[in-house]
Design a protein around this motif. Sequence first.
Motif, PDB file in Angstrom:
ATOM      1  N   GLY A   1      10.232   5.955  -1.101  1.00 37.95           N
ATOM      2  CA  GLY A   1      11.259   5.225  -1.837  1.00 37.95           C
ATOM      3  C   GLY A   1      11.643   3.933  -1.146  1.00 37.95           C
ATOM      4  N   ALA A   2      11.762   3.981   0.180  1.00 41.69           N
ATOM      5  CA  ALA A   2      12.087   2.763   0.929  1.00 41.69           C
ATOM      6  C   ALA A   2      10.990   1.717   0.763  1.00 41.69           C
ATOM      7  CB  ALA A   2      12.285   3.096   2.404  1.00 41.69           C
ATOM      8  N   ALA A   3       9.734   2.152   0.800  1.00 38.88           N
ATOM      9  CA  ALA A   3       8.622   1.220   0.638  1.00 38.88           C
ATOM     10  C   ALA A   3       8.612   0.612  -0.760  1.00 38.88           C
ATOM     11  CB  ALA A   3       7.300   1.926   0.917  1.00 38.88           C
ATOM     12  N   GLN A   4       8.921   1.420  -1.767  1.00 36.98           N
ATOM     13  CA  GLN A   4       8.911   0.897  -3.133  1.00 36.98           C
ATOM     14  C   GLN A   4      10.070  -0.056  -3.377  1.00 36.98           C
ATOM     15  OE1 GLN A   4       8.718   4.642  -5.165  1.00 36.98           O
ATOM     16  NE2 GLN A   4       6.486   4.751  -5.056  1.00 36.98           N
ATOM     17  N   LEU A   5      11.230   0.242  -2.804  1.00 37.65           N
ATOM     18  CA  LEU A   5      12.332  -0.706  -2.895  1.00 37.65           C
ATOM     19  C   LEU A   5      12.007  -1.991  -2.128  1.00 37.65           C
ATOM     20  CD1 LEU A   5      15.442   1.617  -2.429  1.00 37.65           C
ATOM     21  CD2 LEU A   5      14.786   0.404  -4.505  1.00 37.65           C
ATOM     22  N   ALA A   6      11.359  -1.845  -0.976  1.00 37.58           N
ATOM     23  CA  ALA A   6      10.964  -3.020  -0.201  1.00 37.58           C
ATOM     24  C   ALA A   6       9.972  -3.870  -0.976  1.00 37.58           C
ATOM     25  CB  ALA A   6      10.367  -2.585   1.135  1.00 37.58           C
ATOM     26  N   LEU A   7       9.062  -3.229  -1.712  1.00 41.38           N
ATOM     27  CA  LEU A   7       8.096  -3.978  -2.513  1.00 41.38           C
ATOM     28  C   LEU A   7       8.803  -4.737  -3.629  1.00 41.38           C
ATOM     29  CD1 LEU A   7       5.141  -4.660  -3.072  1.00 41.38           C
ATOM     30  CD2 LEU A   7       5.034  -2.641  -4.554  1.00 41.38           C
TER      31      LEU A   7
ATOM     32  N   PHE B   1      19.310  -4.391  -2.932  1.00 50.39           N
ATOM     33  CA  PHE B   1      18.023  -3.865  -2.463  1.00 50.39           C
ATOM     34  C   PHE B   1      18.040  -3.635  -0.953  1.00 50.39           C
ATOM     35  CE2 PHE B   1      16.113  -5.635  -6.429  1.00 50.39           C
ATOM     36  CZ  PHE B   1      15.492  -4.479  -6.842  1.00 50.39           C
ATOM     37  N   ALA B   2      18.706  -4.529  -0.217  1.00 47.88           N
ATOM     38  CA  ALA B   2      18.721  -4.407   1.246  1.00 47.88           C
ATOM     39  C   ALA B   2      19.402  -3.119   1.685  1.00 47.88           C
ATOM     40  CB  ALA B   2      19.422  -5.623   1.859  1.00 47.88           C
ATOM     41  N   THR B   3      20.547  -2.790   1.083  1.00 47.68           N
ATOM     42  CA  THR B   3      21.220  -1.541   1.442  1.00 47.68           C
ATOM     43  C   THR B   3      20.440  -0.331   0.948  1.00 47.68           C
ATOM     44  OG1 THR B   3      22.571  -1.654  -0.572  1.00 47.68           O
ATOM     45  CG2 THR B   3      23.480  -2.643   1.417  1.00 47.68           C
ATOM     46  N   GLY B   4      19.769  -0.484  -0.203  1.00 50.02           N
ATOM     47  CA  GLY B   4      18.981   0.629  -0.729  1.00 50.02           C
ATOM     48  C   GLY B   4      17.819   1.003   0.169  1.00 50.02           C
ATOM     49  N   ILE B   5      17.191   0.003   0.776  1.00 48.74           N
ATOM     50  CA  ILE B   5      16.071   0.276   1.684  1.00 48.74           C
ATOM     51  C   ILE B   5      16.556   1.074   2.886  1.00 48.74           C
ATOM     52  CG2 ILE B   5      14.431  -0.811   3.274  1.00 48.74           C
ATOM     53  CD1 ILE B   5      14.286  -3.145   1.252  1.00 48.74           C
ATOM     54  N   TYR B   6      17.651   0.652   3.470  1.00 40.38           N
ATOM     55  CA  TYR B   6      18.173   1.342   4.652  1.00 40.38           C
ATOM     56  C   TYR B   6      18.623   2.759   4.300  1.00 40.38           C
ATOM     57  CZ  TYR B   6      20.708   2.062   9.010  1.00 40.38           C
ATOM     58  OH  TYR B   6      21.140   2.556  10.212  1.00 40.38           O
TER      59      TYR B   6
ATOM     60  N   ILE C   1       0.838  -1.213   0.000  1.00 41.47           N
ATOM     61  CA  ILE C   1       0.000   0.000   0.000  1.00 41.47           C
ATOM     62  C   ILE C   1       0.865   1.252   0.000  1.00 41.47           C
ATOM     63  CG2 ILE C   1      -1.667   1.318   1.347  1.00 41.47           C
ATOM     64  CD1 ILE C   1      -2.852  -1.337   2.290  1.00 41.47           C
ATOM     65  N   ALA C   2       1.886   1.281   0.858  1.00 46.77           N
ATOM     66  CA  ALA C   2       2.755   2.462   0.929  1.00 46.77           C
ATOM     67  C   ALA C   2       3.489   2.688  -0.385  1.00 46.77           C
ATOM     68  CB  ALA C   2       3.754   2.303   2.073  1.00 46.77           C
ATOM     69  N   ALA C   3       3.902   1.600  -1.029  1.00 46.58           N
ATOM     70  CA  ALA C   3       4.626   1.744  -2.290  1.00 46.58           C
ATOM     71  C   ALA C   3       3.708   2.229  -3.410  1.00 46.58           C
ATOM     72  CB  ALA C   3       5.266   0.409  -2.675  1.00 46.58           C
ATOM     73  N   LEU C   4       2.489   1.691  -3.465  1.00 41.59           N
ATOM     74  CA  LEU C   4       1.577   2.034  -4.548  1.00 41.59           C
ATOM     75  C   LEU C   4       0.957   3.416  -4.375  1.00 41.59           C
ATOM     76  CD1 LEU C   4      -0.188  -1.427  -4.992  1.00 41.59           C
ATOM     77  CD2 LEU C   4       1.624  -0.431  -6.402  1.00 41.59           C
ATOM     78  N   THR C   5       0.932   3.909  -3.142  1.00 38.24           N
ATOM     79  CA  THR C   5       0.368   5.246  -2.897  1.00 38.24           C
ATOM     80  C   THR C   5       1.454   6.313  -2.755  1.00 38.24           C
ATOM     81  OG1 THR C   5       0.315   4.804  -0.509  1.00 38.24           O
ATOM     82  CG2 THR C   5      -1.683   4.319  -1.770  1.00 38.24           C
ATOM     83  N   GLY C   6       2.703   5.936  -2.978  1.00 42.07           N
ATOM     84  CA  GLY C   6       3.798   6.885  -2.801  1.00 42.07           C
ATOM     85  C   GLY C   6       4.042   7.782  -3.990  1.00 42.07           C
TER      86      GLY C   6
ATOM     87  N   PRO D   1      12.905 -10.206   3.754  1.00 39.43           N
ATOM     88  CA  PRO D   1      14.047  -9.659   4.496  1.00 39.43           C
ATOM     89  C   PRO D   1      13.608  -8.812   5.682  1.00 39.43           C
ATOM     90  CG  PRO D   1      14.350  -9.383   2.130  1.00 39.43           C
ATOM     91  CD  PRO D   1      12.937  -9.863   2.332  1.00 39.43           C
ATOM     92  N   GLY D   2      14.491  -8.738   6.682  1.00 44.21           N
ATOM     93  CA  GLY D   2      14.184  -7.972   7.882  1.00 44.21           C
ATOM     94  C   GLY D   2      13.920  -6.510   7.591  1.00 44.21           C
ATOM     95  N   GLY D   3      14.630  -5.939   6.606  1.00 41.78           N
ATOM     96  CA  GLY D   3      14.396  -4.546   6.250  1.00 41.78           C
ATOM     97  C   GLY D   3      13.012  -4.298   5.707  1.00 41.78           C
ATOM     98  N   VAL D   4      12.485  -5.241   4.934  1.00 44.80           N
ATOM     99  CA  VAL D   4      11.123  -5.115   4.395  1.00 44.80           C
ATOM    100  C   VAL D   4      10.109  -5.183   5.522  1.00 44.80           C
ATOM    101  CG1 VAL D   4       9.419  -6.170   2.865  1.00 44.80           C
ATOM    102  CG2 VAL D   4      11.817  -6.080   2.177  1.00 44.80           C
ATOM    103  N   ILE D   5      10.303  -6.124   6.449  1.00 45.21           N
ATOM    104  CA  ILE D   5       9.380  -6.236   7.580  1.00 45.21           C
ATOM    105  C   ILE D   5       9.415  -4.968   8.423  1.00 45.21           C
ATOM    106  CG2 ILE D   5       8.934  -7.498   9.724  1.00 45.21           C
ATOM    107  CD1 ILE D   5       9.956 -10.006   8.316  1.00 45.21           C
ATOM    108  N   ALA D   6      10.614  -4.418   8.631  1.00 46.29           N
ATOM    109  CA  ALA D   6      10.739  -3.191   9.418  1.00 46.29           C
ATOM    110  C   ALA D   6       9.963  -2.052   8.778  1.00 46.29           C
ATOM    111  CB  ALA D   6      12.214  -2.818   9.572  1.00 46.29           C
TER     112      ALA D   6
END
Length: 559
Positions: A255-261, A239-244, A46-51, A392-397
């Motif tokens: 951006g973090a949400a879209q990378l996580a998606l 992707f993991a470093t990009g999210i952080y 949701i966060a990625a699609l509404t960003g 990944p833990g970053g996506v869950i976070a």
Amino acid sequence: MTDASPSRHAPDRRATKGRKHGARGFALVAWAVALACLLPMVAVAIAALTGGVETISHLAETVLPRYALTTVYLVALVSLGTFGIGVGSAWLVTMTRFPGVRFFEVALVLPLAFPAYVLAYAYTFLLDHPGIVQTTLRQVTGWGPRDYWFPEIRSLGGAALMLVLVLYPYVYLLARAAFLQQSASAFLAARALGDSSLRAFWRVSLPMARPAVASGVLLTVMETIADYGTVSYFGVQTFATGIYTSWFSLGDRAGAAQLALCLLGFALLLSVVERASRGKARYHHAGKQQAALPPAQLKGLMSLGAVTLCALPVLLGFFVPLVSLSLMGLNSEQDLMSRRYIAFLTNSLTLASVAAVITLLAAVSLGFYQRLRPGRVSNMAAYFSRLGYAVPGGVIAVGLMVPFAAFDNALDAWMQGHFGIRTGLLVTGSIWLLVMAYVVRFMAAALGSYEGGQATVHLNMDAAARSLGQSPLGMLRRVHLPILTPSLLTALLIVFVDVMKELPATLIMRPFNFDTLAVQAHRLAADERLEGAAVPSLVIMAVGLLPVILICRQVGRRR
């Protein structure tokens, strides 16, 4: 007779009603756990699609192709490495005999005690330009920094090597179990038809072990795309470093949400592709397990080659980093008995203990609900709960921070508007939200251990307990739990150690000034204080040895 009938059947009706209420309670708990595990994935989507498309368009033009390509390369290298080492060593210790085979069949599990980022610190200390190896090389030869070539440890290949060394035991354990269960009939039939031992292995034994090997490789792939500590320390952009980076350095939540998606989609795609590749294939053992293949006795160069192939991963994955970290720790100024380190250790143990207990209770509720109400609904709840291990833990976070931050902000605005009270962030940044992330991340590990033990409890025991008037809770407490104590302890220990090693979710979600051993090791290594990072790393490794010792004991009993 008519008057006695109601009193005779009344206890049965009450017992039936109690069982229905008990099953309903387990269903509510199980679905609450399943929905909690599903929440981060839904929130990320949701966060990625509404960003807005601006952020993702910018990412696609700049860093997204690099993140995707690097992640694919890393996954390919780790998959090939863990497959080769895991399957090769499993075949050697199971199907052949050479000096030290009994030692190697247990020792090959030891690298599991290390997180990959700890190996990264140890090998950087050894192989980097100012490290022991290159410094000694320059002193002996008199060469200058530009007079020789040396492989760069801080690279994509270096990160892949670290991950291979700590993850191949997953493939080794599953492949070895599959080879032990195979019958000799099919292999000997292939040899009788003119195949060499190697050809018979590729055409018969390996295809029969394919489900186990594929599961092990898929597990290493999931761990690879979830890794943050190793790739961030080596400067490899995934992707993991990009999210952080998007979340903290750039403050770009969308951006973090879209990378996580993107990373979530990649993880789920790998799982679906692996399942689809099996198709409708079925694997059956040709003959009974008792007709096992007699191990081949290796001699001469073949024996030496087998010893070398089995010794290298143990040496590079366990003993070399252990010695390196010990030398680093002796020269550091870190004091484990200081107030700061006691706080780090207390925080780590508190998080790991609380998360392990809650995860185990949730896994028991889910597994027992499946036992009480087998079918599509309970299987779906278990499936949702297992999704976290592929994420990944970053996506869950990110998936937990986004909705709970919105909730905290909305509650704060409402309380201020109606009562003039500022509530601040009640949930976001709390230890309980971090524990929830751990529960989501490691639920599959606890559920797998519980279900493995539950399979040994015959259904007749459930029927006997019900006939004696036991409610579902009573049956669980008096019948299942006493039998499943070893499985429950295993699940508790696995989750405990996984939480101790978890880095990306802890970095993103930990409360202010609430650092753990993993965070301290990462911080010191990021500041190039490798000798200091060795101390918390050694403690993490020591704790990680607990489940490895347990696994080694089980491996030693297999024969």
